[in-house]
Design a protein around this motif. Structure first.
Motif, PDB file in Angstrom:
ATOM      1  N   THR A  68      40.838  31.373  38.883  1.00  0.00           N
ATOM      2  CA  THR A  68      39.458  31.501  38.613  1.00  0.00           C
ATOM      3  C   THR A  68      38.559  30.623  39.260  1.00  0.00           C
ATOM      4  O   THR A  68      37.376  31.252  39.586  1.00  0.00           O
ATOM      5  N   VAL A  95      32.656  31.886  32.367  1.00  0.00           N
ATOM      6  CA  VAL A  95      33.914  31.375  33.029  1.00  0.00           C
ATOM      7  C   VAL A  95      34.615  30.203  32.712  1.00  0.00           C
ATOM      8  O   VAL A  95      35.841  30.213  32.507  1.00  0.00           O
ATOM      9  N   ASN A  99      38.333  29.756  30.850  1.00  0.00           N
ATOM     10  CA  ASN A  99      39.299  28.818  31.177  1.00  0.00           C
ATOM     11  C   ASN A  99      39.821  27.940  30.201  1.00  0.00           C
ATOM     12  O   ASN A  99      41.141  27.715  30.050  1.00  0.00           O
ATOM     13  N   ALA A 150      37.389  25.364  37.487  1.00  0.00           N
ATOM     14  CA  ALA A 150      36.543  26.219  37.347  1.00  0.00           C
ATOM     15  C   ALA A 150      35.094  25.742  38.072  1.00  0.00           C
ATOM     16  O   ALA A 150      34.444  26.254  38.882  1.00  0.00           O
ATOM     17  N   HIS A 239      34.770  39.248  38.673  1.00  0.00           N
ATOM     18  CA  HIS A 239      35.455  38.023  38.457  1.00  0.00           C
ATOM     19  C   HIS A 239      36.688  38.093  37.792  1.00  0.00           C
ATOM     20  O   HIS A 239      37.944  37.618  38.328  1.00  0.00           O
ATOM     21  N   THR A 243      40.245  37.452  39.824  1.00  0.00           N
ATOM     22  CA  THR A 243      41.157  36.752  39.217  1.00  0.00           C
ATOM     23  C   THR A 243      42.576  37.080  39.075  1.00  0.00           C
ATOM     24  O   THR A 243      43.510  36.738  39.096  1.00  0.00           O
TER      25      THR A 243
END
Length: 445
Positions: A68, A95, A99, A150, A239, A243
């Motif tokens: 990520t 994001v 995580n 991240a 994203h 990822t």
């Protein structure tokens, strides 16, 4: 020619040097654990094997989920290059919370299954007991580490690797100090916790890194991570797609690492312990050289966003040269202190003999690794996740595994493992360098 001059050695080094220091902090934590535990008075070989096995599994999980960091870095750097950084503000907290959730889920799944997991690695007896207890403490740090990674990706995307350096280095220093205090103890003051002391030290270090990373995110960036909106950002889908492909790419890497530990442990505890030392040194070197890949990642994404083909060509050549120079310097230093390095990790005569007879193979790989890591970083910055995924699948299935199986059949043991890694990395370096130059020619046309 002006396009070339927009990227200078100063631009590259200003990102690469802090990224190198930040990158080596995580493997430095593992190396410290290995060195301290390998010199315990009791059960040192078993403890060394346990830390190596757990470190391998932790790396497999963290590297996979920490992709990520790579995907958010690619998105942020592309937005920076196209002057649209203000349009991704609400993406950042989404994001980070993803995580955190991933870290909690992985801990909840793997902690109860730790006995089964490390049995798969051929751990037995005391080594298995150490592995289980060590992992169950270290794994608590999953949400902490993934959140910090991240944030580090966000920093890299806005062309700053110094903040990640400060956070990572602070965590590494805390870990080194606590390792010695908690593993060996201080008579009448602190009991000697042995292997568990290393686990507690690493957990505290992870807390320190995250706190410092959050400080810089709030105080030094335009992003406001507390402004969480539950409506998915338009780029969240991109994203997640990036990822996922980076996950799969890293999964292929982790298959190779898992097989290496499984075979090494199968040869005997001393072979497994030796492989743990070699692997941690290899990872330390990898993260060291990977600083130039981080620069390529950050700058490469920005240059792609601004469609600067000449700048990209200059970036690729310069970062590759710098990476090779650093790799050669590491090889020379380790060649000079060859036996001294081995003595720092073990007092077992057999482990030391196995180390000194194999370490040279790891050293020979380093210039090749440098080329592979640099172009891998640039491709990550371009968002070429699916290409990197497919490349690692092919090389693992058709280079690493066949080489390992064939040389294992002829009883090359540790040489089988490290020859397989050498050919695997050579394939990555050659193919990525060729693909990079092919892509640049297409852009220039």
């Amino acid at each position: 020619m002006a396009a070339i001059n927009t990227i200078t050695p100063k631009n590259i080094l200003s990102l690469a040097i802090p990224a190198i220091i930040a990158g080596i902090a995580e493997p430095l934590i593992s190396l410290t654990d290995v060195a301290v535990i390998g010199n315990m008075d009791k059960n040192a070989v078993e403890g060394l094997l346990a830390v190596g096995l757990v470190g391998s599994f932790l790396s497999a999980i963290i590297w996979t989920l920490a992709q990520t960091k790579t995907s958010i870095s690619s998105i942020v750097s592309n937005a920076l290059g196209s002057h649209q950084i203000d349009k991704i503000n609400s993406l950042i907290p989404q994001v980070i919370w993803i995580n955190i959730a991933l870290g909690l889920v992985i801990y909840a799944i793997t902690a109860p299954l730790s006995s089964w997991i490390f049995t798969l690695y051929n751990a037995k007896g005391t080594a298995l007991e150490f592995s289980i207890s060590y992992y169950q403490v270290r794994a608590i740090g999953f949400p902490l580490t993934l959140s910090a990674f991240a944030i580090f990706g966000i920093f890299r995307g806005i062309q700053n690797t110094s903040w990640a350096m400060i956070a990572s280095l602070s965590g590494a220093v805390v870990n080194v100090i606590l390792d010695y205090l908690l593993v060996y103890g201080i008579p009448s003051y602190i009991p000697a916790y042995g292997v568990m002391g290393a686990a507690y030290a690493s957990l505290v270090a992870q807390v320190v890194m995250l706190v410092i990373a959050l400080f810089f995110l709030y105080k030094k960036t335009p992003f406001k991570p507390h402004l969480l909106t539950w409506n998915p950002h338009p780029k969240l889908k991109q994203h997640i797609a990036l990822t996922t492909n980076f996950f799969l790419r890293t999964a292929a890497i982790n298959v190779a690492i898992f097989l290496s530990y499984r075979y090494a442990s199968g040869y005997g505890e001393e072979y497994g312990a030796t492989h743990a030392i070699l692997m941690n040194i290899w990872l330390f070197f990898s993260f060291f050289i990977d600083g130039f890949a981080s620069a390529g990642n950050a700058i490469g994404g920005k240059l792609l966003g601004s469609k600067n083909a000449r700048g990209l060509l200059y970036l690729g050549k310069t970062t590759a040269i710098y990476g090779i120079i650093v790799a050669v310097m590491l090889v020379i230093i380790c060649g000079i202190f060859y036996q001294f390095i081995g003595h720092q990790f073990t007092e077992s005569n057999l482990v030391f003999e196995l180390f000194t007879s194999t370490f040279w193979v790891v050293l020979l790989m380093q210039p090749i690794n440098a080329v592979a890591f640099v172009f891998d970083g640039i491709f990550k910055g371009w968002g070429e996740a699916s290409y990197l995924r497919n490349l690692l699948f092919v090389l693992t299935a058709f280079v690493f595994i066949p080489t390992l199986l064939i040389l294992d059949y002829f009883e090359f043991k540790l040489y089988a493992i490290w020859t397989a890694f050498g050919l695997w990395m050579l394939g990555r370096a050659a193919i990525l360098a060729y693909k990079f130059h092919l892509r640049i020619k297409t852009m220039e046309i």
